[in-house]
Design a protein around this motif. Structure first.
Motif, short mmCIF file in Angstrom:
data_model
loop_
_atom_site.label_atom_id
_atom_site.label_comp_id
_atom_site.label_asym_id
_atom_site.label_seq_id
_atom_site.Cartn_x
_atom_site.Cartn_y
_atom_site.Cartn_z
N LYS A 183 41.16 44.07 30.92
CA LYS A 183 41.54 43.05 32.05
C LYS A 183 42.65 42.35 31.45
N ALA A 184 42.93 41.97 29.96
CA ALA A 184 43.96 41.42 29.32
C ALA A 184 45.11 42.41 28.96
N GLY A 185 45.01 43.54 29.29
CA GLY A 185 45.92 44.57 28.90
C GLY A 185 46.01 45.27 27.90
N ILE A 186 46.81 46.25 27.91
CA ILE A 186 47.35 47.34 26.67
C ILE A 186 48.84 47.08 26.43
N THR A 187 49.25 46.63 25.31
CA THR A 187 50.55 46.36 25.25
C THR A 187 51.14 47.78 24.16
N THR A 188 52.14 48.21 24.67
CA THR A 188 52.54 49.38 23.66
C THR A 188 53.84 48.86 22.77
N SER A 189 54.19 49.59 21.87
CA SER A 189 55.11 49.20 20.94
C SER A 189 56.48 49.22 21.59
N ASN A 190 56.98 49.79 22.94
CA ASN A 190 58.05 49.57 23.69
C ASN A 190 58.16 48.39 24.60
N GLY A 191 57.33 47.43 24.25
CA GLY A 191 57.54 46.34 25.08
C GLY A 191 56.53 46.27 26.43
N PHE A 192 55.92 47.45 26.55
CA PHE A 192 55.09 47.21 27.94
C PHE A 192 53.70 46.80 27.81
N THR A 193 53.28 46.39 29.01
CA THR A 193 51.75 45.65 28.91
C THR A 193 51.24 46.43 30.22
N TYR A 194 50.28 46.94 29.97
CA TYR A 194 49.30 47.62 31.22
C TYR A 194 48.16 47.16 31.40
N VAL A 195 47.93 46.59 32.41
CA VAL A 195 46.67 45.94 32.95
C VAL A 195 45.65 46.76 33.79
N SER A 196 44.41 46.84 33.49
CA SER A 196 43.62 47.23 34.56
C SER A 196 43.80 46.70 35.53
N PRO A 197 43.92 47.53 37.08
CA PRO A 197 43.95 46.90 38.07
C PRO A 197 42.89 45.94 38.58
N GLU A 198 42.95 44.93 39.32
CA GLU A 198 42.33 43.98 39.87
C GLU A 198 41.35 45.01 40.78
N PRO A 199 39.94 44.90 40.58
CA PRO A 199 39.23 45.61 41.62
C PRO A 199 39.16 45.00 43.17
N ALA A 200 38.84 45.87 43.93
CA ALA A 200 39.11 45.73 45.50
C ALA A 200 37.57 45.50 46.23
N THR A 201 37.62 44.70 47.26
CA THR A 201 36.28 44.60 47.89
C THR A 201 35.83 45.79 48.92
N TYR A 202 37.02 46.56 49.07
CA TYR A 202 36.65 47.68 49.88
C TYR A 202 35.99 48.80 48.88
N MET A 203 35.66 49.98 49.46
CA MET A 203 34.84 51.06 48.64
C MET A 203 36.28 52.19 48.70
N GLY A 204 36.17 52.79 47.44
CA GLY A 204 37.09 53.75 47.14
C GLY A 204 38.39 53.40 46.74
N ALA A 205 39.55 54.24 46.51
CA ALA A 205 40.76 54.18 46.04
C ALA A 205 41.82 53.42 46.97
N TYR A 206 41.75 53.44 48.40
CA TYR A 206 42.56 53.13 49.38
C TYR A 206 41.99 52.22 50.36
N GLY A 207 42.51 51.02 50.64
CA GLY A 207 42.09 50.14 51.61
C GLY A 207 42.87 50.56 53.25
N ILE A 208 43.10 49.50 53.97
CA ILE A 208 43.96 49.62 54.90
C ILE A 208 45.19 50.08 54.52
N LYS A 209 45.89 50.97 55.29
CA LYS A 209 47.28 51.54 55.10
C LYS A 209 48.16 50.30 55.50
N LEU A 210 49.23 49.77 54.44
CA LEU A 210 49.96 48.93 55.11
C LEU A 210 51.33 49.23 55.47
#
Length: 421
Positions: A394-421
């Motif tokens: 949740k706090a992220g993983i920072t790599t040596s090239n300066g990027f921080t990658y964070v686990s996505p916030e969970p959604a209240t819908y089921m599965g990988a995709y909610g309503i298509k925007l």
């Protein structure tokens, strides 16, 4: 004396040149269009094409950065492996992904399970590996005694093994795989033996000729796995295990994933959707199982860690046989929580995908890119999830090239995709 010194210097230069030439024979190390075999590092610039003529190695302590739109073209005769002993950063974009692929003439139905090149094999000295908006396809060749991975004792260290698209093995390393596609491989898509990792917003399909998982985690892994679509893997979408006795104990948090038709092409005890074994600590929430073989299942002889949790998962089966086989009390299915949605009759709990024929063949590995697994506005699965659970990164993983990658916030819908925007 001066002449002798000049001649000696020329002799040393000639020897150095000869040694260099031998080590890098046939290599174009320029960042623009070129070909490669042997050691590589540096930057492959936006939009360039690199033909890989043989096994390449990113040396320990060095890095290769691949910019958006680069095509990494594998020679199908050489069937090259990409060995990462240093760092690899493959940084595509949504409109301009990086591609590890083969020439158009080989991307055929006959080659749907690849085997035309090896895979990306990250040894214990690989500190960081990032695949962002990257396509891996048509690989998974079988190793031989001549394979670099066998000579260097990487992966399973022997000839005759089908390579995964990605192997990672540094328990102290950092691994990010996001917004990417892995398709057309003959066995495992990923085989992860350690490290802090995030697998998010990926798609896996047409993989596994006679075996293979989409994401296979072993001991040493602390991983968050979220918002992935897995279609018709031969065996499981997720194999979660603490095998290998590495530290730390494997702890995998998998949430908001959509799994469709997984496991049917391997009708054994292991063919399914999620497989837990060997004291793995696994938490699973908000996952959507549509026509999968089994639900969350355990190895009864090598149980998961008793701290593992699963709840708020959604199960759908088009026919009664599919519904019956993910019921509790059968097939070593792991008991879920009070908030699971698990019907007892064929067609119960239709998730209402925007565009997918729910009566599609359970055993076909063929994927239609026009399918849309977003949920319709009247889907009952839109509000049944939870956001109240722990994530490793949740706090992220920072790599040596300066990027921080964070686990996505969970959604209240089921599965990988909610309503298509």
């Amino acid at each position: 004396m001066k002449l002798k010194q000049i001649l000696a210097a020329l002799a040393v230069s000639a020897l150095a040149f000869t040694g260099c030439q031998k080590a890098n024979e046939g290599v174009d190390t320029s960042p623009t269009n070129g070909s490669a075999i042997g050691e590589v590092s540096g930057v492959w610039t936006k939009g360039s094409v690199h033909e890989i003529k043989g096994d390449i190695i990113i040396p320990a302590g060095q890095s290769l950065t691949i910019e958006e739109g680069v095509t990494v073209l594998m020679d199908v005769t050489a069937k090259p492996e990409i060995v990462v002993q240093g760092n690899l950063y493959s940084l595509g974009t949504a409109d301009n992904p990086v591609k590890f692929t083969v020439s158009d003439v080989y991307r055929t139905a006959e080659n749907k399970f690849g085997k035309l090149w090896g895979g990306i094999l990250a040894g214990p000295t690989c500190a960081e590996l990032v695949l962002d908006h990257t396509i891996l396809e048509y690989g998974g060749a079988t190793t031989s005694d001549a394979s670099t991975s066998v000579k260097l004792k990487l992966y399973k260290q022997v000839a005759g093994e089908n390579l995964p698209a990605l192997w990672f093995s540094n328990v102290n390393g950092k691994l990010i795989v996001q917004n990417s596609i892995i398709r057309n491989f003959q066995e495992d898509c990923t085989y992860i033996e350690g490290g802090k990792s995030i697998f998010a917003n990926n798609i896996f399909y047409t993989t596994g000729l006679s075996g293979g998982e989409a994401m296979n985690f072993k001991s040493g892994c602390l991983a968050d796995v979220a918002f992935n679509l897995v279609f018709s893997t031969n065996t499981n979408a997720l194999k979660l295990s603490n095998a290998g006795d590495r530290t730390p104990q494997a702890y995998i948090v998998a949430y908001n994933n959509t799994m469709v038709n997984t496991g049917w092409r391997r009708p054994t005890a292991k063919g399914g959707s999620v497989w837990l074994e060997s004291s793995v600590h696994a938490d699973l929430y908000n996952n959507l199982f549509a026509n999968t073989r089994f639900g969350i299942k355990r190895d009864p002889k090598k149980l998961e860690d008793n701290r593992s949790k699963n709840d708020y998962n959604w199960y759908y089966g088009f026919d009664q046989a599919t519904v019956d086989q993910f019921q509790l009390g059968k097939n070593d299915i792991v008991p879920g929580g009070a908030n699971d949605v698990r019907g007892t009759k064929a067609g119960d709990n239709d998730p209402k995908f925007v565009n997918y024929p729910l009566n599609n063949s359970l055993t076909s590995p063929d994927f239609n890119t026009a399918w849309d697994f977003h949920l319709q506005g009247n889907s009952p699965a839109l509000t049944k999830g939870t956001t109240n659970f722990f994530r490793n990164h949740k706090a992220g993983i920072t790599t040596s090239n300066g990027f921080t990658y964070v686990s996505p916030e969970p959604a209240t819908y089921m599965g990988a995709y909610g309503i298509k925007l």
